[in-house]
Motif scaffolding. Structure first.
Motif, PDB file in Angstrom:
ATOM      1  N   SER A 163      41.812 -40.487  41.770  1.00 22.49           N
ATOM      2  CA  SER A 163      40.974 -39.305  41.557  1.00 22.49           C
ATOM      3  C   SER A 163      40.837 -39.008  40.069  1.00 22.49           C
ATOM      4  CB  SER A 163      41.584 -38.108  42.287  1.00 22.49           C
ATOM      5  OG  SER A 163      40.856 -36.928  42.016  1.00 22.49           O
ATOM      6  N   LYS A 167      37.341 -39.188  37.415  1.00 19.47           N
ATOM      7  CA  LYS A 167      36.873 -38.008  36.694  1.00 19.47           C
ATOM      8  C   LYS A 167      37.033 -38.126  35.181  1.00 19.47           C
ATOM      9  CE  LYS A 167      38.125 -34.929  40.524  1.00 19.47           C
ATOM     10  NZ  LYS A 167      38.990 -33.797  40.940  1.00 19.47           N
ATOM     11  N   ILE A 175      37.382 -35.933  30.165  1.00 18.03           N
ATOM     12  CA  ILE A 175      36.612 -35.943  31.400  1.00 18.03           C
ATOM     13  C   ILE A 175      35.290 -36.666  31.154  1.00 18.03           C
ATOM     14  CG2 ILE A 175      37.673 -33.819  32.232  1.00 18.03           C
ATOM     15  CD1 ILE A 175      35.005 -32.394  31.588  1.00 18.03           C
ATOM     16  N   GLN A 178      30.347 -37.103  35.090  1.00 17.51           N
ATOM     17  CA  GLN A 178      30.355 -36.599  36.459  1.00 17.51           C
ATOM     18  C   GLN A 178      31.197 -35.334  36.579  1.00 17.51           C
ATOM     19  OE1 GLN A 178      31.676 -39.523  39.291  1.00 17.51           O
ATOM     20  NE2 GLN A 178      31.811 -38.067  40.969  1.00 17.51           N
ATOM     21  N   GLU A 179      32.391 -35.346  35.993  1.00 20.05           N
ATOM     22  CA  GLU A 179      33.262 -34.170  36.059  1.00 20.05           C
ATOM     23  C   GLU A 179      32.709 -33.023  35.214  1.00 20.05           C
ATOM     24  OE1 GLU A 179      36.528 -31.708  37.007  1.00 20.05           O
ATOM     25  OE2 GLU A 179      35.571 -33.433  37.980  1.00 20.05           O
ATOM     26  N   HIS A 182      30.204 -31.298  37.269  1.00 24.17           N
ATOM     27  CA  HIS A 182      30.881 -30.507  38.305  1.00 24.17           C
ATOM     28  C   HIS A 182      31.353 -29.171  37.733  1.00 24.17           C
ATOM     29  CE1 HIS A 182      33.467 -29.530  41.692  1.00 24.17           C
ATOM     30  NE2 HIS A 182      34.500 -29.441  40.869  1.00 24.17           N
TER      31      HIS A 182
END
Length: 598
Positions: A163, A167, A175, A178-179, A182
């Motif tokens: 995980s 990220k 990070i 994508q993170e 988010h």
């Protein structure tokens, strides 16, 4: 009948009553034997088991439960199960509800949906999965509970590692895009509900390419790692830095008005300008162009937010670099970049509404008509008014905003489903190729999607070929080799596109497992007039053919070039001399998924 004769069918004797089962003193009953067997099973289980009475007090614990809780059975018997089975949240999640109380109240099994921490004496913890099941008292009530749980610490650690990797950027530990997106979505919701202002800074290093080109990627990597440490020391503790890829970064400033954000951004720009890396006696340095955009209650669209930050960064670079530009909706000097934002939205809409179109161009044998025929799929974009655009219009935006993996996934699904249909659109060709962008090559999700689709559908995999550009292979050799190997293992074919443009063309022949080598358009077009380009073509064709790789001449515009390629020994030709790209009409029909049993 004589009195001395015996009857032919004498009556059967009456059955004697069944002898009673006599249990000798000390002989276990069947129930006792079954109970002892069950106890031995529970004692041997690797899974921990705790049984309670109707009040939730412990009546039984197996050895595995003793080990996991750290409490011996003698100390546990009679105690409330909640004093032994104590759980807490993992990884900052919400604290879990008490499964024992929930099971007592609902009289239904309670299953932990995610791993939790089992708190042991001394504050030590381990990760567990658990289930709590009510035991019937024979009168419709709960006569007790059975708790079962198991240690998943190692598995949870692996999952957490995976995980984290999904990220974060592997090089810097920051990070990733994508993170960041988010967290931005959460921040947009927070700003909308509370009215608080935040800020996003978009950072583009001005001269990083010189470091990579002049000193190599190892130097560039060390520079980025050192710069990351310097930037972390510069920002506030609550703020977040992300690496978006290559030489692009972003900083998320929480609860920060735009005026203060600009001051922080100027400090970051100064930090970049001051940072030096001593690399083998050479000082490596760069500067940064930065765009700053406010996040407030009116900011509702993530795509628009990212585009605005990028526009501001572009303005800073356009002003000479090494400076900060704050985004304003009244900026008028950025028409080119705003045009890219327009194409970004068109592409996102096209993916959702299936507005991308497929065109096909034949790849035909140059001499040996027994060779299987092929075709290359080409992408077009149709807007709301029905106008059709080539990639030249939208590709710059697709590259800048990292949309190509989404487009390639859309294309792979369409093509694989179409090929899997009976009487499919591509039945006139023995194999069909589609291009894979460099961004998709580096995206694990794209490769996973590709392999899953090949497995899912009844696909003759050898009919599907994936093209990778030579320059992408040169820039990412290990990744290209990994991708090509996985695709080949799945039964598909690999082509290297645009070969001959750089000196690395020949070294690729022994590194990448390929089926086809496509000779660059520029070389093919200049071949008749330029002896060097002709000799490159001859060398590529000769070496490829000797190792079993078929060659394809791209963009053949006239018969003379086709004949020359045939004389040289090139296997296939593709170009307008044979056929213009034609629209592909995907036939309606049922694709056939394959069910696999493990």
């Amino acid at each position: 009948m004589s009195t001395h004769e015996r009857p032919s069918n004498p009556p059967l004797p009456a059955p004697s009553p069944r002898a009673p089962v006599i249990t000798m003193p000390g002989t276990p009953t069947a129930e006792a034997v079954a109970g002892a067997r069950m106890l031995r099973t529970l004692q041997a289980l690797a899974e921990a088991v705790i049984a309670t009475d109707a009040l939730g007090n412990i009546e039984y614990m197996n050895p595995s439960a003793e080990v996991l809780t750290g409490i011996g059975v003698e100390d546990a018997l009679g105690r409330p199960a909640t004093s032994v089975f104590r759980i807490a949240a993992l990884d900052g999640n919400a604290d879990p509800d008490d499964p024992i109380a929930a099971c007592m109240k609902t009289r239904r099994p309670v299953l932990g949906e995610t791993a939790v921490a089992l708190v042991r004496d001394g504050g030590r913890t381990c990760s567990i999965e658990y289930a709590c099941t009510p035991a019937d008292d024979g009168c419709g009530g709960v006569g007790g509970l059975v708790l079962s749980f198991r240690d998943v610490t190692d598995r949870h650690a692996v999952a957490m590692s995976m995980s984290w990797a999904a990220k974060h950027d592997a090089l810097t530990g920051l990070i990733n895009r994508q993170e960041l997106e988010h967290r931005l979505r959460k921040l947009l919701d927070h700003a909308s509900m509370t009215g608080h202002s935040h800020a996003l800074c978009y950072i583009d290093l001005d001269h990083f390419k010189r470091i990579n080109d002049g000193f190599g990627h190892a130097a560039g990597d060390e520079y980025l790692k050192g710069l990351t440490a310097a930037l972390r020391a510069k920002i506030r503790g609550a703020d977040t830095i992300a690496r978006l890829g290559g030489d692009e970064f972003a900083v998320l400033l929480y609860s920060c008005p735009i005026q203060k954000a600009r001051v922080i951004a100027e400090g970051i720009a100064a930090c970049v300008a001051d940072y030096r890396l001593d690399w083998q006696g050479q000082l490596l340095e760069s500067t940064a162009s930065m765009g700053v955009v406010e996040i407030n209650r009116q900011t509702t669209d993530l795509t628009e937010l990212l585009a605005s930050a990028d526009v501001a960064c572009y303005a800073a670079k356009n002003e000479g670099g090494n400076r900060v530009h704050t985004y304003h909706v009244t900026d008028t000097m950025l028409s080119d970049r705003l045009g890219e934002i327009h194409w970004l939205r068109c592409m996102q809409h096209a993916i959702l509404k299936n507005r991308f179109l497929l065109y096909s161009q034949p790849i035909v044998p140059a001499a040996d008509t027994r060779l299987p025929h092929g075709s290359e799929l080409l992408l077009r974009l149709q807007d709301d008014n029905g106008r059709v655009f080539t990639p030249a219009h939208f590709m710059p935006s697709a590259l800048r905003y990292h949309v190509l993996p989404d487009i390639d996934r859309w294309l792979a699904r369409k093509v694989i489903r179409a090929i899997s249909r009976k009487g499919n659109t591509f039945r006139g060709n023995d194999w069909t190729s589609m291009n894979v962008s460099g961004q998709s090559l580096l995206d694990d999700r794209f490769l996973d999607t590709l392999l899953d689709l090949v497995k899912e559908y009844a696909l003759p995999a050898e009919r599907l070929c994936f093209e990778i550009a030579e320059m992408v292979v040169i820039e990412h050799p290990e990744r290209a080799q990994y991708f090509a190997t996985k695709v080949k293992d799945a039964g598909c074919q690999i082509a290297i596109d645009d070969c001959g443009a750089v000196i690395g063309s020949f070294s690729m022949l022994r590194k990448i497992p390929m089926d086809y080598l496509k000779i660059s358009e520029t070389i093919v077009r200049r071949m008749a007039a330029n002896p060097v380009d002709r000799e490159i073509t001859v060398a590529l064709a000769r070496i490829a053919n000797r190792v079993g790789i078929r060659t394809i001449g791209e963009c053949v515009a006239d018969v003379a070039t086709m004949l020359e390629l045939r004389r040289i020994g090139v296997d296939y030709v593709q170009g307008h001399v044979f056929a213009e790209p034609k629209p592909v009409r995907l036939q309606p029909g049922q694709a056939t998924p394959v069910t696999r049993l493990s």
